[in-house]
Scaffold this active site. Structure first.
Site, PDB file in Angstrom:
ATOM      1  N   ASP A  13       0.827  -1.165  -0.054  1.00 27.45           N
ATOM      2  CA  ASP A  13      -0.153   0.012   0.070  1.00 27.45           C
ATOM      3  C   ASP A  13       1.065   1.246  -0.054  1.00 27.45           C
ATOM      4  O   ASP A  13       2.088   1.203   0.178  1.00 27.45           O
ATOM      5  CB  ASP A  13      -0.997   0.037   1.296  1.00 27.45           C
ATOM      6  CG  ASP A  13      -1.736   1.169   1.552  1.00 27.45           C
ATOM      7  OD1 ASP A  13      -2.406   1.329   0.467  1.00 27.45           O
ATOM      8  OD2 ASP A  13      -1.749   1.737   2.581  1.00 27.45           O
ATOM      9  N   ASP A  15      -0.182   5.305   0.757  1.00 32.36           N
ATOM     10  CA  ASP A  15      -0.627   6.272   1.816  1.00 32.36           C
ATOM     11  C   ASP A  15      -0.737   5.555   2.977  1.00 32.36           C
ATOM     12  O   ASP A  15      -1.363   4.638   3.459  1.00 32.36           O
ATOM     13  CB  ASP A  15      -1.806   6.927   1.588  1.00 32.36           C
ATOM     14  CG  ASP A  15      -1.800   7.840   0.322  1.00 32.36           C
ATOM     15  OD1 ASP A  15      -0.710   7.737  -0.258  1.00 32.36           O
ATOM     16  OD2 ASP A  15      -2.717   8.312  -0.107  1.00 32.36           O
ATOM     17  N   ASP A 211      -1.869  -0.815   6.188  1.00 33.15           N
ATOM     18  CA  ASP A 211      -2.133   0.010   7.301  1.00 33.15           C
ATOM     19  C   ASP A 211      -3.669   0.033   7.632  1.00 33.15           C
ATOM     20  O   ASP A 211      -4.153   0.706   8.633  1.00 33.15           O
ATOM     21  CB  ASP A 211      -1.501   1.457   7.438  1.00 33.15           C
ATOM     22  CG  ASP A 211      -2.254   2.228   6.523  1.00 33.15           C
ATOM     23  OD1 ASP A 211      -2.612   3.456   6.797  1.00 33.15           O
ATOM     24  OD2 ASP A 211      -2.439   2.227   5.406  1.00 33.15           O
TER      25      ASP A 211
END
Length: 282
Positions: A13, A15, A211
């Site tokens: 991922d 961001d 996240d």
């Protein structure tokens, strides 16, 4: 650049995982990225971002392989990718095109009465405010091809009712770090495994970094998963197939920290290094 069999394949991922969640900084992840380059470990962004956002980033970070965009909806390749012949153009769309999604969205709003603001409803200035991106970057973020981000303005119960109605139409809702994403029946995990199978590397160790809840499918598909410490709230509970690592630092430093531990786990060490391991340990 060759397509030699790598020691591992990293899907990440962006961001909040590789890039800082608020400032999109990458410096703390550079020691890890440099290590991957030296050791022939491809790093493939697997993100909710668009093709228009990701292609310049691949060039900026010297990631010449591929990216998965819009939460598993499509595979994009830079012009010089060595993987181009293995992933033909007619196999790169894995989800539903945006125009069809927008038609369904209009019906879903009428059906459920849900309150949400879609990217297609917003002026550029609103996207800037909600994402914190500069205007030029926000314009790239608005160039969706396979999904519609929603700024949710209703209750959790309303979101569940909306998601159920979406499923009945062959769509799904994924919660990201900032938005609820409406897209086809695909996800980051399915797309990552599709890339590995197409390349003939299904038995190569898959390492995943995430996240947020929309990274859970990728984490479940991975052999080794790294949950990078979120800026707020706990990580999702989804575990990877062999090892699951939680970093003590957020992105971007947490990415390098997690890579140290993930590579130790992939080498079969009985004790994975503590999360506070310094980037210099690479």
């Amino acid at each position: 650049m060759t397509r030699a069999r790598p020691p591992a394949l990293v899907f990440t991922d962006l961001d909040g995982s590789l890039l800082g969640h608020h400032d999109y900084a990458v410096e703390g992840a550079m020691p890890g990225l440099d290590h991957c380059r030296r050791h022939r470990i491809p790093v493939v962004p697997n993100t909710s971002k668009t093709r228009a956002e990701v292609l310049p980033l691949l060039s900026q970070l010297s990631l010449p392989w591929a990216a998965i965009v819009e939460n598993g909806s499509a595979i994009v390749l830079p012009e010089d990718s060595a993987w181009a012949e293995c992933i033909p153009a007619n196999e790169r769309c894995l989800g539903m095109v945006r125009a069809e999604i927008q038609t369904h969205l209009a019906d879903l709003r009428a059906q459920t009465g849900a309150r949400c603001l879609a990217f297609s409803d917003m002026r550029l200035a609103q996207i800037v405010d909600l994402t914190g991106l500069p205007e030029a970057a926000a314009r790239l973020a608005s160039m969706r091809e396979y999904s519609e981000p929603l700024h949710w303005q209703d209750s959790e119960a309303a979101l569940e009712a909306f998601a159920q109605a979406a499923r009945e139409r062959g769509l799904q809702c994924l919660r990201g770090g900032r938005f609820v994403h409406l897209l086809g029946q695909t996800d980051k995990g399915l797309a990552a495994r599709r890339v590995m199978a197409t390349l003939g590397w299904s038995d190569v160790t898959m390492i995943a970094f995430g996240d947020a809840p929309n990274d859970a499918a990728m984490m479940a598909a991975a052999d080794i998963g790294v949950w990078v410490k979120p800026q707020g709230g706990p990580c999702p509970e989804t575990r990877a197939r062999q090892y699951t690592i939680h970093t003590s630092r957020p992105a971007p430093d947490g990415w390098t920290e997690g890579l140290i531990a993930a590579l130790a786990a992939s080498h079969g060490e009985d004790r994975v290094p503590p999360p506070a391991a310094a980037p210099e340990a690479l």
